[in-house]
Scaffold this active site. Structure first.
Site, PDB file in Angstrom:
ATOM      1  N   GLY A  93      33.148  15.424 -22.579  1.00  0.00           N
ATOM      2  CA  GLY A  93      32.013  16.137 -23.495  1.00  0.00           C
ATOM      3  C   GLY A  93      31.070  16.232 -22.326  1.00  0.00           C
ATOM      4  N   GLN A 117      22.322  17.675 -20.334  1.00  0.00           N
ATOM      5  CA  GLN A 117      22.854  17.064 -19.032  1.00  0.00           C
ATOM      6  C   GLN A 117      22.998  18.134 -17.933  1.00  0.00           C
ATOM      7  OE1 GLN A 117      26.500  15.182 -21.412  1.00  0.00           O
ATOM      8  NE2 GLN A 117      25.928  14.002 -19.418  1.00  0.00           N
ATOM      9  N   CYS A 153      29.389   7.900 -18.571  1.00  0.00           N
ATOM     10  CA  CYS A 153      28.770   9.169 -18.635  1.00  0.00           C
ATOM     11  C   CYS A 153      28.473   9.984 -17.490  1.00  0.00           C
ATOM     12  CB  CYS A 153      27.340   8.797 -19.028  1.00  0.00           C
ATOM     13  SG  CYS A 153      26.242  10.072 -19.403  1.00  0.00           S
ATOM     14  N   LEU A 154      28.858  11.463 -17.518  1.00  0.00           N
ATOM     15  CA  LEU A 154      28.745  12.077 -16.330  1.00  0.00           C
ATOM     16  C   LEU A 154      27.360  12.095 -15.681  1.00  0.00           C
ATOM     17  CD1 LEU A 154      30.599  15.141 -17.537  1.00  0.00           C
ATOM     18  CD2 LEU A 154      31.288  13.422 -15.988  1.00  0.00           C
ATOM     19  N   HIS A 203      28.141   9.962 -28.635  1.00  0.00           N
ATOM     20  CA  HIS A 203      27.601   9.910 -27.311  1.00  0.00           C
ATOM     21  C   HIS A 203      26.897  11.359 -26.870  1.00  0.00           C
ATOM     22  CE1 HIS A 203      27.939   8.580 -23.075  1.00  0.00           C
ATOM     23  NE2 HIS A 203      27.645  10.212 -22.872  1.00  0.00           N
ATOM     24  N   GLU A 204      27.468  12.420 -27.040  1.00  0.00           N
ATOM     25  CA  GLU A 204      26.900  13.839 -27.115  1.00  0.00           C
ATOM     26  C   GLU A 204      25.655  13.941 -27.946  1.00  0.00           C
ATOM     27  OE1 GLU A 204      27.677  14.712 -23.994  1.00  0.00           O
ATOM     28  OE2 GLU A 204      29.258  13.766 -23.765  1.00  0.00           O
ATOM     29  N   HIS A 247      22.718  12.345 -26.428  1.00  0.00           N
ATOM     30  CA  HIS A 247      21.909  13.309 -25.492  1.00  0.00           C
ATOM     31  C   HIS A 247      21.000  14.075 -26.230  1.00  0.00           C
ATOM     32  CE1 HIS A 247      23.738  11.789 -21.658  1.00  0.00           C
ATOM     33  NE2 HIS A 247      24.772  11.962 -22.032  1.00  0.00           N
TER      34      HIS A 247
END
Length: 166
Positions: free
Chosen positions: A46, A51, A93-94, A135-136, A139
């Site tokens: 994702g 991000q 998480c990236l 999660h996304e 963000h």
């Protein structure tokens, strides 16, 4: 297509609430394609626009590498309209490379938004897909994974992470 730079904690764009998308045009389509390439090149499941430094309400999710019968989902202006249950699972998480924690999330979510063509879409999700959507969407609201852990764990993470960056 181009790979975009993934912003890392403590980048300020990650803490801002993203703006609604009003125009679904060619520029947005190119941006979505670049997000997709970036997510796949980073081995993520994702990615949210903040991000990669763009404060717009756009997310992409593809849990197919880890969950059968799934495919790429692009959502513009997504919102969770209902949720049920609770489940504890590991999450990473990236934007927080190397950090994995166990978090409680809703077990089932109902999400609405627009697809990349601007058509309304509703998704009912469980398992990894439900977790990834939550999660996304976090963000887009300026909420990071570390904002969902205890203050003590957050401070320990912050110290360790910032020390490692030096």
């Amino acid at each position: 297509m181009a790979t975009l730079e993934i912003r890392k904690y403590p980048d300020e764009v990650l803490k801002k609430k993203a703006e609604l998308v009003n125009d679904i045009d060619g520029d947005l389509q190119k941006f979505i394609d670049n997000m997709i390439e970036t997510m796949y090149n980073s081995n993520g499941i994702g990615l949210a626009a903040p991000q990669v430094g763009v404060s717009k309400r756009v997310i992409i999710v593809d849990t197919s590498p880890r969950q059968e019968n799934q495919s790429l989902i692009v959502l513009i202006n997504p919102e969770i309209i209902n949720s049920e249950g609770e489940v504890l699972s590991e999450e990473g998480c990236l934007s927080l490379p190397g950090f994995i924690t166990r978090l409680k999330r809703n077990e089932r979510v109902f999400v609405k938004g627009l697809d990349r063509k601007g058509k309304p879409i509703e998704i009912e999700a469980t398992g990894l897909l439900a977790r990834a959507l939550q999660h996304e969407i976090d963000h887009l609201d300026g909420i990071l994974l570390i904002d969902r852990i205890s203050p003590l764990k957050r401070e320990l993470f912050r110290r360790k992470y910032l020390k490692a960056k030096k």
